[in-house]
Every structure is written in C-alpha cells, then in structure tokens.
Write a protein that holds these residues in place. Structure first.
Motif, PDB file in Angstrom:
ATOM      1  N   UNK B 255      41.836 119.120  -4.396  1.00 28.61           N
ATOM      2  CA  UNK B 255      40.980 120.302  -4.203  1.00 28.61           C
ATOM      3  C   UNK B 255      41.845 121.529  -4.445  1.00 28.61           C
ATOM      4  N   UNK B 256      41.590 122.179  -5.586  1.00 30.92           N
ATOM      5  CA  UNK B 256      42.450 123.309  -5.942  1.00 30.92           C
ATOM      6  C   UNK B 256      41.786 124.631  -5.584  1.00 30.92           C
ATOM      7  N   UNK B 257      42.604 125.641  -5.594  1.00 30.10           N
ATOM      8  CA  UNK B 257      42.121 127.001  -5.435  1.00 30.10           C
ATOM      9  C   UNK B 257      41.706 127.518  -6.805  1.00 30.10           C
ATOM     10  N   UNK B 258      40.888 128.531  -6.842  1.00 27.77           N
ATOM     11  CA  UNK B 258      40.599 129.182  -8.107  1.00 27.77           C
ATOM     12  C   UNK B 258      40.586 130.682  -7.874  1.00 27.77           C
ATOM     13  N   UNK B 259      41.594 131.331  -8.388  1.00 24.99           N
ATOM     14  CA  UNK B 259      41.698 132.774  -8.223  1.00 24.99           C
ATOM     15  C   UNK B 259      41.100 133.515  -9.401  1.00 24.99           C
ATOM     16  N   UNK B 260      41.571 134.716  -9.613  1.00 22.95           N
ATOM     17  CA  UNK B 260      40.940 135.583 -10.609  1.00 22.95           C
ATOM     18  C   UNK B 260      41.625 135.543 -11.971  1.00 22.95           C
ATOM     19  N   UNK B 261      42.704 134.767 -12.120  1.00 24.20           N
ATOM     20  CA  UNK B 261      43.345 134.656 -13.434  1.00 24.20           C
ATOM     21  C   UNK B 261      42.536 133.651 -14.249  1.00 24.20           C
ATOM     22  N   UNK B 262      41.545 134.137 -14.949  1.00 23.06           N
ATOM     23  CA  UNK B 262      40.507 133.302 -15.551  1.00 23.06           C
ATOM     24  C   UNK B 262      41.098 132.160 -16.391  1.00 23.06           C
ATOM     25  N   UNK B 263      41.925 132.503 -17.370  1.00 22.71           N
ATOM     26  CA  UNK B 263      42.464 131.464 -18.251  1.00 22.71           C
ATOM     27  C   UNK B 263      43.587 130.682 -17.573  1.00 22.71           C
ATOM     28  N   UNK B 264      44.345 131.361 -16.733  1.00 25.23           N
ATOM     29  CA  UNK B 264      45.422 130.676 -16.031  1.00 25.23           C
ATOM     30  C   UNK B 264      44.897 129.544 -15.159  1.00 25.23           C
TER      31      UNK B 264
END
Lengths: 142, 535
Positions: B255-264
C-alpha cells in the motif's frame, strides 16, 4: 509549592508536547525546529502526555510557555484540566495550543478555558514566534 | 515573488528522447501480467474499461461497531466495492476504551474495537464473501477478529477477502505505535501471515504499508526503500522458521502513498513492481509466478491536503487518483477534502468515491493497461527511481540489522528529519503549496466546505461505560485463565499466536488485556502508559 525563580536573561524556554493518544508528530517536530531557529529554547517531550505530566515537566524545567501540538481533537477536552492544574501553582505558566486541526471555533473554545493563545494552521511564523516571546515576557513579569 | 522550487525527488530534464532510455522490452518491461510486471500484474482484461475489476473504497469507521456497520452499509449502497476500516486512537494503540488515557479519543477518529462481540457487530450482514475489507488496525487482532466474525456470522473464513496493514518495524516511530517491543511486533506480523496462509487463502495478511511511513514526507525513494527493507526482514524471518516463500509471497501486497509528483508517483509504482518481482525470484528463490507479481494499492497523500482553501483538496485528490490509474493501480482510497481537519465526513466520502468513478467511467482513465509505457520520460524516470531505491536498500542494509538500526533510532531520525525539512520547505516557499505559501486568500473569504470539514465528532464517552460495565460482569476467573493460557503460548516462540488470541477473545479477554500480557512476556510493562492493571 515555592515561588518560581525566573531567570530573566535567558532565551524563552518552551516545553512542547502532544496530549492524549494523538500520535501525529510532524507538526510538533516542525514547530519545534522553527521555534529553535528563531531563538526559542524548546524541550520536546513527545507523545502520550497528560495535563499532569506536561504541568510537572514544565515546572521542573522552568519553562516560560507550554506548547501543545494538536492533530486530534483531544486538546479541546484537556484544555481546562491543564489550565486548572497550572492555576494551582502561580505564577501560572502560559499555554499555547496549535495545529492543523485547530479551527477558529476551537480557538474560541480553548481561550474561554483559559488557554493563553491558539495558533491556526495558516498563521505566519513571525506571529507564532512573537506570541511565544510576548507570553514569556508577560510570564517573567508576573 | 514567485517561490523558488525545491527539486523533485528524482531530478528531471526539460525533455526526454530515445537516448534517455536503456530498457530492454522483454527484460525490463514485459507484457502486462508478465515478468517483471513493470506494466502491471494482470493481463489486459479482455475489454475496455476496467471498472468492474477496480476496488473502490474509502476510509471508514466511527464510534461503536454498530455505528460503523451503518457507515459501511451506506458506502456499499453508494458504489463502494470495498471497505477500509480504521480504528480510533485507543484501538490503534491496543488500548481498551476504558483506559484512563483513552477517554477523549474514543470513537471520534475511527471505530472502537476491543472484544470479540465488537467484531461480530462490525461485520453483521456484510457479505464477507464479496466485499474486500482492508484493515487499518493492529494486524494480529484484526485477523483474529474478522476470522472469528466470519465463523460466527455464517461465513467460511476461507472466503474472506481483504487485507491488513503491517507496521512491525516502523509503527512505533510513525504514528502507528502500540507501545510494543520490536520483536513482539515482528512476531505478531509473521504469525498473522502464517495463520492467514493456512486458513484465509484469499486474504492479504501482509500489506506492506509505505503510506504511513512516508506521509511525514520522506522521499518516494526512501518510502519504497524502507518498505522493501521491512518486506525483506519479514520474509527472512518467515522462511527462517521454515515457511516456504511461495506459501505466503503471493499474498503480499504493498500500500503506497501517492503525493503530488504526478509522473514521479507513476514511475515509483512501476519500479516497485519490477524490484519486487526480481527480489522474490532472485533473492528469495520464489518459483511461483504469483509470488513475483505484487499487487500495489494506494492511499493518496494526507499531508498534501491543506486546511486552507479546502476545495483545492478535491483537485489534489483528482490529480493523485489519475496518476494512480495511469500507474495501473486498481485499489485506491482518495484522501478526502477534510483530511487535514478530521476523519472523512460522509460528504467527503462521496466526493472521494465520485472522483474515482468519474475518472473511470467518464474520463476512461483505466481503459488501457500501462498507457504511459514506452514514453521516453516515464521509462527513464522508472529506471532512475528503481536505481535510487535499490541503492538506498543496499546502503541501509550495510549500516546494520533491522533490530540494530531500530534500537539506534536510525529510522526514527529519518522520519523526524523529513518532517522538519518539509516544514521548512513550505515555510521558505521552496515547496510551493497553493493556498498556503502562494496564491492565498484572506481567511474570511476561505469559507467553501468549511462548515462540513469543521463539524466536530464528539468522543463516544458512552462506550467507556459500556465496556467498563461489561468487564465488571464477566467471568473474571475465566478471563484470568485465558490470559494465563495466552501467556504460556507466547512464551513458546514456536507457537503461532493468532489462534491463542482468538481463544482468549472468545473467553472475553479484551485486546488491551491480551496486548498487556504479551508485552510482559517480551519484558515490557503490562501498561507502559500507566493506569491499567492485569485482571
């Protein structure tokens, strides 16, 4: 309890902690670092504090201000208990509560309980630092 | 003044071309559903629009088990196909609601669960054979609880789907503390995995949760490196006790995080699948292809949500959900617009669900597997992120063993420094956050959604009385006997603790009491916070 001997020439000293079972430390560590950068001495006492532990640590450490970082709603219910506990040992150490969950209404609530300042998420750093300095000055003049 | 920008976690070039990509298609990408699973773990589903295979769920649980059960039904009636149950503060800390420290935190940030009957009521009339249930709860007790509830509510536990997060190494340092020693955390984790592998074959007992370790703002590279270090520690312990790797590796998920670095974030997820596949096959000798293919689920970042201009959080959630769809994630939760202030309101739940549904059904973002595969930029970024993660794993593992690094406070220092760094970056403007350090509006104008977000949930003080009264009328001798048996089982390291925990709960032992006895076996005090005594 004997009267507190206040050293007037040292940097403001704050005991910083988190009340209850709130486990979020990001805000506490961040504000602790920012206060230090602005010349305020910070003693970070971490999570799982109660009004009683915070009051005792603050007295033992000769703190000028008790700061509580809030990311759960528990601060609302502990505010009066902490203030009452501190009132019993004058001069009363001032209390600041702040954090991302603190709303304008919450600020009114805790100020009415006797908390000295409540800081909302978007307050400028200069204002936060000035709040600690002003409370320290007022406490040392008490 | 426009803020200077902090660089992303992997530096970017202005444009990418063929010279930036060194990937061999068969070796490094593979077809979706084929090794090394960079492009996804499942073959394309045979038709456009993958909506039916997506699990839509929102964080839920509030107050009593009954109240949370009502919330679950509401979500399921409105299109959710899964649930994510979160415990309140005391539950996450292995404390019963009548603990003195718990009083102002009961039920207002999650569900209060401490006894067998709570689990039965929580899942009453929920189709456990159809709904996937994710648990943000102490894993050993969550597995014991749902197993017992399934048995008592008329389901064969072997049909249960869902997952439970594990936080054995980092929990104490990142907001999922239980005041448990590391070795007990690791035993509960490994026992839960072994138990589920035997009795709940459709359940994912091992969700490596990198969300909560990263939401203090460590980089995405560190997020996954630390996640893999925890996975490797748990795998080594299980195989070391003789559990075959292929008996449990297929049920590992991340279960990963998803931040605002869209492509990253897209690159991070693609790299994670590839690293996992090669690690399981080459480092741990897994031979079952299902052991190589890791299911990546995601929770969008809470720390990126701001309490200023709350409606902006809907946009942030949409951006994060889109990057997750394009990365091939098919089980996600979107942090709600009120996340900075409270656990999600009903209104925020619906916005989170609708965000996913609009992206799927209208924008058709999930129609095609790995739609960015082959992009010069994405492939180069995936390679660079993968390299960064692998180098970091090696660097940390060379510094010492996991127990040693934990004891030295190394992991805690990483998390603490990241939190402080982010705060400084927001303060000095190098990390632009719209509405916070740029493009602000006066507070008096910032009213949209505020009433909903600032509606406070009061503590459920009634639950304290309910549990205290229930405890007082229990067969206390039976409770003491059951605690003694649990203690005896725990003193034998060869015994799996999950069945003894179930047995204890069936004898009216609470989670707080069971955890206290387990702490004592591992040399801790029964109640490190003070205030509770063993019955």
């Amino acid at each position: 309890m004997t009267a507190v001997q206040i050293e007037h020439d040292r940097a403001p000293r704050t005991v910083l902690g988190i009340l209850g079972l709130d486990q979020h430390e990001a805000g506490a560590l961040a504000i602790g670092s920012i206060l230090r950068d602005h010349g305020i001495e910070v003693i970070y006492v971490g999570r799982f504090q109660t009004p009683s532990t915070l009051a005792h640590i603050a007295m033992q450490e000769d703190a000028d201000v008790i700061a509580i970082s809030c990311h759960s709603w528990e601060f609302l219910y502990y505010a009066k208990e902490l203030v009452d506990m501190l009132d019993a040992t004058p001069p009363r150490i001032p209390v600041v509560m702040g954090g991302s969950v603190v709303t304008g209404e919450d600020r009114d609530t805790v100020l009415a309980s006797g908390v000295d300042a409540a800081i909302l998420k978007d307050e400028p750093v200069e204002h936060i630092v000035e709040t600690f300095r002003a409370l320290t000055k007022s406490y040392r003049g008490a | 003044m426009e803020p200077r920008q902090k660089p992303p976690f992997v530096p970017r070039r202005p444009v990418y071309g063929p010279g930036d990509v060194d990937a061999d298609y068969a070796r490094d990408l593979g077809e979706p559903g084929g090794f090394p699973y960079t492009r996804g773990t499942r073959p394309p589903q045979g038709g456009l629009n993958d909506a039916d295979s997506t699990i839509l769920r929102e964080l839920s649980g509030e107050g009593s088990a009954e109240r949370s059960n009502e919330q679950f039904r509401y979500l399921l009636e409105h299109g959710a196909t899964g649930l994510d149950v979160i415990g309140d503060g005391p539950t996450v800390l292995y404390l019963d609601p009548d603990h003195p420290h718990a009083r102002h935190a009961v039920g207002n940030t999650g569900v209060s669960l401490c006894r067998a009957d709570d689990y039965r009521r929580l899942y009453a009339d929920i189709p456990l054979d159809q709904v996937s249930i994710s648990h943000s709860l102490p894993s050993g007790f969550a597995i014991a609880g749902i197993y017992m509830a399934a048995q008592d509510n008329g389901f064969d536990p072997s049909v249960i789907r869902g997952s439970t997060i594990l936080a054995p190494v980092y929990g104490e340092d990142t907001g999922y503390g239980g005041n448990l020693p590391l070795e007990l955390h690791l035993r509960l984790a490994t026992d839960a995995i072994e138990f589920a592998a035997q009795h709940m074959p459709k359940f994912h007992p091992f969700i490596e949760d990198t969300y909560f370790i990263s939401d203090g703002s460590i980089t995405a590279v560190d997020e996954m490196a630390l996640g893999f270090i925890e996975i490797r520690e748990v795998v080594r312990r299980l195989t070391g006790r003789g559990v075959p790797i292929d008996a449990f590796a297929p049920r590992i998920a991340i279960l990963v995080n998803c931040g605002m670095d869209f492509f990253g974030e897209i690159a991070k997820i693609r790299a994670t699948r590839r690293i996992f596949a090669r690690m399981m096959r080459d480092d741990f000798g897994a031979t079952d292809p299902r052991s190589w293919a890791v299911n990546v689920a995601a929770h969008s970042s809470g720390v990126t949500m701001t309490s200023e201009q709350l409606v902006n959080n809907v946009v942030r959630g949409t951006s994060q959900a889109l990057s997750l769809y394009l990365a091939g994630v098919r089980a996600m939760e979107i942090s709600a617009f009120d996340e900075p202030i409270r656990t999600p309101s009903r209104e925020a739940h619906i916005v989170g669900l609708r965000t996913q549904q609009i992206l799927q059904l209208e924008a058709r973002a999930s129609d095609v597997a790995d739609p960015l595969g082959g992009s010069y930029f994405i492939e180069a970024l995936t390679d660079e992120v993968e390299q960064g993660i692998l180098e970091r794993i090696e660097e940390i593992e060379q510094m010492g063993s996991v127990p040693d690094l934990h004891a030295r406070g190394y992991f805690r220092s990483l998390f603490a420094e990241a939190m402080v760094d982010r705060a400084h970056a927001v303060e000095d403007g190098t990390l632009p956050v719209v509405g916070v350090n740029c493009h602000q509006i006066p507070r008096e104008e910032d009213t949209l959604l505020r009433e909903v977000a600032e509606t406070r949930v009061e503590p459920h003080y009634d639950l304290i009385d309910t549990i205290a009264e229930w405890k007082a009328q229990r067969d206390i001798e039976g409770v003491r006997k059951a605690l003694g048996e649990l203690e005896e089982a725990a003193r034998d390291s060869s015994v799996n603790l999950i069945q003894p925990i179930i047995d204890a709960m069936r004898s009216d032992v609470t989670m707080g009491e069971a955890a206290g006895v387990l702490r004592e076996v591992y040399g801790f005090r029964y109640d490190p916070l003070g205030g509770g005594a063993r019955p």
